[in-house]
Write an enzyme that holds these catalytic residues in place. Structure first.
Site, PDB file in Angstrom:
ATOM      1  N   ARG A 177     -61.810 -44.791 -21.486  1.00 10.76           N
ATOM      2  CA  ARG A 177     -62.373 -45.129 -22.646  1.00 10.76           C
ATOM      3  C   ARG A 177     -61.772 -46.317 -23.321  1.00 10.76           C
ATOM      4  NH1 ARG A 177     -64.314 -39.892 -24.943  1.00 10.76           N
ATOM      5  NH2 ARG A 177     -64.357 -40.613 -27.002  1.00 10.76           N
ATOM      6  N   TYR A 204     -63.620 -49.624 -24.644  1.00 14.26           N
ATOM      7  CA  TYR A 204     -64.240 -49.478 -26.080  1.00 14.26           C
ATOM      8  C   TYR A 204     -62.999 -49.197 -27.080  1.00 14.26           C
ATOM      9  CZ  TYR A 204     -67.273 -47.608 -29.845  1.00 14.26           C
ATOM     10  OH  TYR A 204     -67.944 -47.221 -31.094  1.00 14.26           O
ATOM     11  N   GLY A 245     -60.903 -52.665 -27.224  1.00 11.08           N
ATOM     12  CA  GLY A 245     -61.777 -53.627 -27.697  1.00 11.08           C
ATOM     13  C   GLY A 245     -62.176 -53.437 -29.173  1.00 11.08           C
ATOM     14  N   GLN A 259     -63.169 -28.166 -28.820  1.00  8.49           N
ATOM     15  CA  GLN A 259     -62.606 -29.695 -29.366  1.00  8.49           C
ATOM     16  C   GLN A 259     -63.641 -29.878 -30.521  1.00  8.49           C
ATOM     17  OE1 GLN A 259     -64.281 -29.229 -26.741  1.00  8.49           O
ATOM     18  NE2 GLN A 259     -65.516 -31.140 -25.795  1.00  8.49           N
ATOM     19  N   GLN A 274     -59.645 -33.327 -31.385  1.00  4.28           N
ATOM     20  CA  GLN A 274     -60.116 -33.189 -32.874  1.00  4.28           C
ATOM     21  C   GLN A 274     -60.330 -34.644 -33.409  1.00  4.28           C
ATOM     22  OE1 GLN A 274     -56.797 -31.148 -34.602  1.00  4.28           O
ATOM     23  NE2 GLN A 274     -55.155 -32.817 -34.095  1.00  4.28           N
TER      24      GLN A 274
HETATM   25  P1  NAD Z   1     -76.207 -48.396 -30.195  1.00  2.17           P
HETATM   26  O1  NAD Z   1     -75.845 -48.538 -28.875  1.00  2.17           O
HETATM   27  O2  NAD Z   1     -77.617 -47.813 -30.727  1.00  2.17           O
HETATM   28  O3  NAD Z   1     -76.414 -49.918 -31.019  1.00  2.17           O
HETATM   29  C1  NAD Z   1     -75.586 -51.070 -30.558  1.00  2.17           C
HETATM   30  C2  NAD Z   1     -76.501 -52.159 -30.501  1.00  2.17           C
HETATM   31  O4  NAD Z   1     -75.862 -53.391 -29.956  1.00  2.17           O
HETATM   32  C3  NAD Z   1     -77.526 -51.795 -29.487  1.00  2.17           C
HETATM   33  O5  NAD Z   1     -79.032 -52.387 -29.993  1.00  2.17           O
HETATM   34  C4  NAD Z   1     -77.344 -53.043 -28.312  1.00  2.17           C
HETATM   35  O6  NAD Z   1     -78.451 -53.441 -27.633  1.00  2.17           O
HETATM   36  C5  NAD Z   1     -76.524 -54.084 -29.142  1.00  2.17           C
HETATM   37  N1  NAD Z   1     -75.501 -54.819 -28.287  1.00  2.17           N
HETATM   38  C6  NAD Z   1     -74.664 -54.187 -27.160  1.00  2.17           C
HETATM   39  N2  NAD Z   1     -73.917 -55.332 -26.839  1.00  2.17           N
HETATM   40  C7  NAD Z   1     -74.509 -56.277 -27.370  1.00  2.17           C
HETATM   41  C8  NAD Z   1     -74.230 -57.783 -27.038  1.00  2.17           C
HETATM   42  N3  NAD Z   1     -73.203 -58.030 -26.231  1.00  2.17           N
HETATM   43  N4  NAD Z   1     -74.999 -58.653 -27.902  1.00  2.17           N
HETATM   44  C9  NAD Z   1     -75.930 -58.181 -28.760  1.00  2.17           C
HETATM   45  N5  NAD Z   1     -76.225 -57.065 -28.950  1.00  2.17           N
HETATM   46  C10 NAD Z   1     -75.655 -56.086 -28.387  1.00  2.17           C
HETATM   47  O7  NAD Z   1     -75.027 -47.725 -30.984  1.00  2.17           O
HETATM   48  P2  NAD Z   1     -74.874 -47.282 -32.844  1.00  2.17           P
HETATM   49  O8  NAD Z   1     -74.636 -46.311 -32.646  1.00  2.17           O
HETATM   50  O9  NAD Z   1     -76.151 -47.852 -33.416  1.00  2.17           O
HETATM   51  O10 NAD Z   1     -73.436 -48.107 -33.148  1.00  2.17           O
HETATM   52  C11 NAD Z   1     -73.648 -49.510 -33.932  1.00  2.17           C
HETATM   53  C12 NAD Z   1     -72.236 -50.007 -34.026  1.00  2.17           C
HETATM   54  O11 NAD Z   1     -71.461 -48.814 -34.564  1.00  2.17           O
HETATM   55  C13 NAD Z   1     -71.412 -50.285 -32.648  1.00  2.17           C
HETATM   56  O12 NAD Z   1     -70.574 -51.333 -32.966  1.00  2.17           O
HETATM   57  C14 NAD Z   1     -70.358 -48.990 -32.701  1.00  2.17           C
HETATM   58  O13 NAD Z   1     -69.063 -49.230 -31.972  1.00  2.17           O
HETATM   59  C15 NAD Z   1     -70.183 -48.378 -33.981  1.00  2.17           C
HETATM   60  N6  NAD Z   1     -69.840 -47.098 -34.202  1.00  2.17           N
HETATM   61  C16 NAD Z   1     -71.038 -46.272 -33.938  1.00  2.17           C
HETATM   62  C17 NAD Z   1     -70.645 -44.665 -34.103  1.00  2.17           C
HETATM   63  C18 NAD Z   1     -71.815 -43.807 -34.052  1.00  2.17           C
HETATM   64  O14 NAD Z   1     -71.434 -42.538 -34.351  1.00  2.17           O
HETATM   65  N7  NAD Z   1     -72.992 -44.048 -34.177  1.00  2.17           N
HETATM   66  C19 NAD Z   1     -69.235 -44.277 -34.414  1.00  2.17           C
HETATM   67  C20 NAD Z   1     -68.497 -45.227 -34.605  1.00  2.17           C
HETATM   68  C21 NAD Z   1     -68.758 -46.696 -34.423  1.00  2.17           C
HETATM   69  N1  UDP Z   2     -69.935 -33.459 -25.402  1.00  2.00           N
HETATM   70  C1  UDP Z   2     -70.443 -32.231 -24.934  1.00  2.00           C
HETATM   71  N2  UDP Z   2     -71.505 -32.222 -24.166  1.00  2.00           N
HETATM   72  C2  UDP Z   2     -72.435 -33.309 -24.241  1.00  2.00           C
HETATM   73  C3  UDP Z   2     -72.011 -34.515 -24.627  1.00  2.00           C
HETATM   74  C4  UDP Z   2     -70.705 -34.670 -25.257  1.00  2.00           C
HETATM   75  O1  UDP Z   2     -69.588 -31.160 -25.048  1.00  2.00           O
HETATM   76  O2  UDP Z   2     -73.348 -33.278 -23.625  1.00  2.00           O
HETATM   77  C5  UDP Z   2     -68.484 -33.256 -26.169  1.00  2.00           C
HETATM   78  C6  UDP Z   2     -67.622 -34.562 -25.744  1.00  2.00           C
HETATM   79  O3  UDP Z   2     -66.933 -33.981 -24.618  1.00  2.00           O
HETATM   80  C7  UDP Z   2     -66.923 -34.713 -26.952  1.00  2.00           C
HETATM   81  C8  UDP Z   2     -67.570 -34.339 -28.074  1.00  2.00           C
HETATM   82  O4  UDP Z   2     -68.740 -33.753 -27.282  1.00  2.00           O
HETATM   83  O5  UDP Z   2     -65.910 -33.828 -26.922  1.00  2.00           O
HETATM   84  C9  UDP Z   2     -68.349 -35.744 -28.802  1.00  2.00           C
HETATM   85  O6  UDP Z   2     -68.803 -36.344 -27.723  1.00  2.00           O
HETATM   86  P1  UDP Z   2     -69.629 -37.983 -27.762  1.00  2.00           P
HETATM   87  O7  UDP Z   2     -69.873 -38.643 -26.548  1.00  2.00           O
HETATM   88  O8  UDP Z   2     -70.880 -37.461 -28.658  1.00  2.00           O
HETATM   89  O9  UDP Z   2     -68.608 -38.744 -28.885  1.00  2.00           O
HETATM   90  P2  UDP Z   2     -66.992 -39.236 -28.708  1.00  2.00           P
HETATM   91  O10 UDP Z   2     -66.499 -38.393 -27.753  1.00  2.00           O
HETATM   92  O11 UDP Z   2     -67.195 -40.577 -28.561  1.00  2.00           O
HETATM   93  O12 UDP Z   2     -66.496 -38.759 -29.922  1.00  2.00           O
END
Ligand code: NAD
Ligand code: UDP
Length: 318
Positions: free
Chosen positions: A144, A147, A150, A211, A278
């Site tokens: 992980r 991500y 980064g 979890q 959690q």
């Molecule tokens: P997503 O994968 O749907 O959207 C990400 C977008 O970024 C996509 O359209 C993808 O094509 C684009 N992308 C990826 N790499 C790229 C690059 N090098 N150049 C240009 N475009 C690029 O994900 P999301 O859920 O919409 O997440 C959006 C942002 O929010 C991300 O930065 C993610 O880390 C952050 N985020 C999301 C969540 C969540 O629960 N959805 C939680 C925490 C943080």
């Molecule tokens: N998870 C699960 N079944 C699935 C996908 C995810 O039980 O099919 C669990 C995963 O192990 C984690 C939680 O759900 O504990 C949230 O996972 P997700 O990938 O949505 O987000 P993140 O782990 O990045 O919070």
């Protein structure tokens, strides 16, 4: 913002980015949506197709970009573990080089810049719920890390550009967010469980299912994002945005089964390495500084998301 702005949204064709583009267009702004379409899709922008104030540019944020803008929202980055682990080097490049390129653009134009950071910066947290002051418990060399580290490095860059170059920054840490336009093969838990329930396939619970996660509906998150961007410059974050109602993964599975009326079975799969046990945001700062709190309870948000996937699957059966 009172007058229309030129706003760049990176990752604008993704799940969250497309909702943000829609909300900003509704406020009268001109939107430049930049996306490499790595996980995003033009279909996510279908409701805005041919909109005169929406420009779509296919571009990788790892490459510098030259456009005149007033504001930048940096959302580009794959967010689901299966997607960000598919090409981990590209993931970390996107977070780090993408941040540098967008910060340089912000510097050139004096544009306010927002970073979509994540609760993953807290790793597998030892403090619960997580306040912004917590430094986290992150494995720097695990699957992980591309991500988590980064995103942590991107946060560092944002605050260094603020200190060194006086940039106007906003850094928000999003907790698990769900809703329409999640990719059906996204791999995240909410979309997985809904698609599995609707298609009668086994519901895949990783580990014991004990979890926890806290799930925020997309509209609530976007409301928080826009309030934060409009807040005074002194509030630069990091700021948690998420729903503090916490559920176990097994509770989520049972809720989805109940709402879909599905008779799919719950099956156990191994817990992925470094899966946080959690996660729950402390949103005191967002609530006091922005008057923000999520309004959509999990059950209501799930109903709307299930309705979306129901339509999607009816149009492209699996
Ligand atoms: P997503 O994968 O749907 O959207 C990400 C977008 O970024 C996509 O359209 C993808 O094509 C684009 N992308 C990826 N790499 C790229 C690059 N090098 N150049 C240009 N475009 C690029 O994900 P999301 O859920 O919409 O997440 C959006 C942002 O929010 C991300 O930065 C993610 O880390 C952050 N985020 C999301 C969540 C969540 O629960 N959805 C939680 C925490 C943080
Ligand atoms: N998870 C699960 N079944 C699935 C996908 C995810 O039980 O099919 C669990 C995963 O192990 C984690 C939680 O759900 O504990 C949230 O996972 P997700 O990938 O949505 O987000 P993140 O782990 O990045 O919070």
């Amino acid at each position: 913002m009172s007058h229309p702005q030129r706003i760049l949204v990176t990752g604008g064709a993704g799940f969250l980015g497309s909702h943000l583009c829609e909300a900003l267009l509704a406020q009268g702004h001109h939107i430049i949506c930049v996306d490499s379409f790595y996980t995003g899709a033009r279909q996510n922008l279908a409701t805005m197709r041919d909109h005169p104030r929406l420009e779509i540019i296919a571009h990788d944020v790892c490459v510098p970009l030259s456009v005149a803008v007033d504001q930048i929202y940096n959302f580009a980055c794959p967010a689901s573990p299966i997607h960000y682990q598919r090409d981990p080097v590209q993931t970390i490049r996107t977070s780090v080089l993408g941040a540098i390129n967008m910060l340089e653009l912000s510097k050139r134009h004096g544009a306010r810049i927002f970073q979509a950071s994540t609760s993953e910066v807290y790793g597998d947290p030892m403090l619960h719920p997580q306040p912004e002051s917590y430094w986290g418990n992150v494995n720097p060399v695990g699957p992980r890390s591309c991500y988590d580290e980064g995103k942590r490095c991107a946060e560092t860059l944002f605050f260094d550009y603020q200190r060194q170059h006086g940039l106007k920054i906003k850094v928000a840490r999003f907790f698990n967010t769900y809703g329409p336009r999640m990719h059906p093969d996204d791999g995240r838990v909410v979309s997985n469980f809904i698609v599995q329930a609707l298609t009668g396939r086994d519901i895949t619970i990783f580990g014991t299912g004990a979890q926890t996660r806290s799930f925020c509906y997309v509209d609530d998150l976007i409301d928080g994002v826009m309030r934060f961007m409009a807040a005074p410059e002194a509030l630069s974050g990091p700021l948690n945005l998420g729903n503090p109602e916490e559920f176990t993964i097994e509770e989520l599975a049972r809720e989805v089964l109940d709402l879909t009326g599905s008779s799919a079975r719950l099956v156990r799969h191994p817990l992925p390495q470094d899966d946080p046990k959690q996660r729950c945001p402390d949103i005191t700062l967002a609530s006091e500084a922005l008057g923000w709190a999520p309004k959509v309870p999990l059950r209501d948000g799930l109903k709307r998301t299930i309705a979306y996937f129901d339509r999607l699957l009816a149009n492209s059966p699996r």
